[in-house]
Design a protein around this motif. Structure first.
Motif, PDB file in Angstrom:
ATOM      1  N   ASN A  79       0.851  -1.186   0.000  1.00  0.00           N
ATOM      2  CA  ASN A  79       0.000   0.000   0.000  1.00  0.00           C
ATOM      3  C   ASN A  79       0.889   1.239   0.000  1.00  0.00           C
ATOM      4  O   ASN A  79       1.699   1.426   0.908  1.00  0.00           O
ATOM      5  CB  ASN A  79      -0.911   0.004   1.223  1.00  0.00           C
ATOM      6  N   THR A  98       2.056   5.257   0.000  1.00  0.00           N
ATOM      7  CA  THR A  98       1.737   6.605   0.462  1.00  0.00           C
ATOM      8  C   THR A  98       1.550   7.497  -0.768  1.00  0.00           C
ATOM      9  O   THR A  98       1.784   7.083  -1.907  1.00  0.00           O
ATOM     10  CB  THR A  98       2.879   7.161   1.321  1.00  0.00           C
ATOM     11  N   GLU A  99       1.159   8.740  -0.547  1.00  0.00           N
ATOM     12  CA  GLU A  99       1.018   9.657  -1.676  1.00  0.00           C
ATOM     13  C   GLU A  99       2.354   9.845  -2.399  1.00  0.00           C
ATOM     14  O   GLU A  99       2.400   9.895  -3.632  1.00  0.00           O
ATOM     15  CB  GLU A  99       0.467  11.006  -1.196  1.00  0.00           C
ATOM     16  N   LYS A 100       3.431   9.947  -1.656  1.00  0.00           N
ATOM     17  CA  LYS A 100       4.748  10.071  -2.291  1.00  0.00           C
ATOM     18  C   LYS A 100       5.104   8.782  -3.035  1.00  0.00           C
ATOM     19  O   LYS A 100       5.684   8.845  -4.140  1.00  0.00           O
ATOM     20  CB  LYS A 100       5.825  10.400  -1.250  1.00  0.00           C
ATOM     21  N   LYS A 155       2.986   6.724  -4.478  1.00  0.00           N
ATOM     22  CA  LYS A 155       2.187   6.738  -5.710  1.00  0.00           C
ATOM     23  C   LYS A 155       2.818   7.660  -6.748  1.00  0.00           C
ATOM     24  O   LYS A 155       2.857   7.334  -7.945  1.00  0.00           O
ATOM     25  CB  LYS A 155       0.754   7.182  -5.398  1.00  0.00           C
ATOM     26  N   LYS A 172      -1.007   1.148  -6.161  1.00  0.00           N
ATOM     27  CA  LYS A 172      -0.401   0.208  -5.217  1.00  0.00           C
ATOM     28  C   LYS A 172       0.700  -0.531  -5.962  1.00  0.00           C
ATOM     29  O   LYS A 172       0.769  -0.491  -7.195  1.00  0.00           O
ATOM     30  CB  LYS A 172      -1.430  -0.766  -4.635  1.00  0.00           C
ATOM     31  N   TYR A 192      10.627   4.343  10.892  1.00  0.00           N
ATOM     32  CA  TYR A 192      11.160   5.256   9.878  1.00  0.00           C
ATOM     33  C   TYR A 192      12.148   6.230  10.507  1.00  0.00           C
ATOM     34  O   TYR A 192      11.828   6.861  11.523  1.00  0.00           O
ATOM     35  CB  TYR A 192      10.026   6.061   9.235  1.00  0.00           C
ATOM     36  N   THR A 194      10.920  10.202   3.974  1.00  0.00           N
ATOM     37  CA  THR A 194       9.506  10.175   3.628  1.00  0.00           C
ATOM     38  C   THR A 194       9.098   8.722   3.407  1.00  0.00           C
ATOM     39  O   THR A 194       9.715   8.038   2.586  1.00  0.00           O
ATOM     40  CB  THR A 194       9.242  10.983   2.345  1.00  0.00           C
ATOM     41  N   PRO A 195       8.083   8.214   4.121  1.00  0.00           N
ATOM     42  CA  PRO A 195       7.636   6.833   3.911  1.00  0.00           C
ATOM     43  C   PRO A 195       7.049   6.652   2.512  1.00  0.00           C
ATOM     44  O   PRO A 195       6.363   7.544   1.988  1.00  0.00           O
ATOM     45  CB  PRO A 195       6.558   6.642   4.978  1.00  0.00           C
ATOM     46  N   GLY A 241       5.604   3.295   1.608  1.00  0.00           N
ATOM     47  CA  GLY A 241       4.549   2.294   1.598  1.00  0.00           C
ATOM     48  C   GLY A 241       4.635   1.353   2.774  1.00  0.00           C
ATOM     49  O   GLY A 241       5.600   1.359   3.549  1.00  0.00           O
ATOM     50  N   SER A 242       3.598   0.510   2.886  1.00  0.00           N
ATOM     51  CA  SER A 242       3.526  -0.482   3.961  1.00  0.00           C
ATOM     52  C   SER A 242       2.726  -1.669   3.463  1.00  0.00           C
ATOM     53  O   SER A 242       2.036  -1.604   2.437  1.00  0.00           O
ATOM     54  CB  SER A 242       2.859   0.118   5.203  1.00  0.00           C
TER      55      SER A 242
END
Length: 249
Positions: A139, A141-143, A145, A152, A166, A171-172, A174-175
């Motif tokens: 999944n 994050t916006e960054k 994507k 995804k 982190y 900047t994260p 995804g997970s």
């Protein structure tokens, strides 16, 4: 004419025998992946725009001179990223040196992702949840994507070690249900993924089979993962994202 991107692949392991015989070392595998990624990007040509060198840092002692390269790629490994052994400690120190300067950029894959996390001061170690294997969804994050151009991410996984938190600087990206830290990013500094964009179905199947024979994976784990070993994944899109990261102004 665009100068070539000079990428030093730090080989943190040797592929299993059948994979090495078919595809070469991890440096060769990443050369193929990055070349394929380059072919999807306008204005990039693998032959003239990528200069990839291989460095066996497990069995050798030489590291690239930072003046001679533009990026470091740390590969995956069967070894523990948290181990207190000379070659891994040296790798962490080298990663910290790269991070401390402002030109050469870092790419981390699985073990390499964890080494970068360790170099930035966060805990790395075994997951309480256990293995994440074969093609799994991440999944974003916006960054994430934005960087990968996907809603995804599907990526090959082969790990039970994780970055536990982190670093505050990153900047994260995804997970997943089995791993909270799937990718890290700092503009013009570093990008990492916990998964293996370089693995194809053949490589994954060979690793799964060998580790089942060794008793690392139960028959149930093996059979379930084998169903996902050869399904479509986003390795090439991830490679393209790595190259775009290296070209960021």
């Amino acid at each position: 004419m665009r100068p070539p991107l000079r990428i030093a692949v730090l080989e943190c392991d040797t592929p299993v025998d059948k994979v090495k015989a078919r595809f070469g070392t991890y440096g060769d595998i990443f050369k193929l992946l990055l070349g394929t990624g380059a072919s999807t990007l306008e204005g990039l040509n693998a032959q003239s725009h990528l200069e990839i060198t291989k460095w066996d840092i497990v069995n050798g002692t030489d590291y690239p001179n930072l003046e001679d390269i533009d990026a470091i790629l740390l590969t995956g490994s069967k070894h523990d990223s948290f181990a207190d052994v000379p070659w891994i400690n040296k790798l962490v120190e080298f990663t910290q040196q790269v991070y401390a300067q402002d030109r050469v950029r870092l790419i981390g894959i699985c073990f390499g992702h964890q080494i970068i996390g360790r170099a930035l001061g966060v805990p790395v170690g075994r997951s309480d949840i256990g293995w994440e294997i074969a093609v799994c969804d991440v999944n974003l994050t916006e960054k994430g994507k934005e960087l990968f151009g996907k809603e995804k991410l599907s990526i090959q996984q082969m790990h039970k070690d994780i970055v536990a938190a982190y670093p505050k600087e990153v900047t994260p990206l995804g997970s997943s249900p089995r791993c909270a830290v799937q990718g890290m990013y700092i503009a013009r500094k570093l990008i990492t993924v916990q998964g293996h964009p370089e693995f194809n179905g053949e490589i994954m199947t060979e690793i799964l089979t060998l580790r089942n024979q060794q008793g690392i994976f139960s028959d149930e784990q093996y059979n379930e993962a084998l169903k996902r070993a050869d399904i479509a994944h986003d390795g090439i899109a991830i490679a393209a994202a790595f190259l775009k990261f290296l070209l960021e102004d």
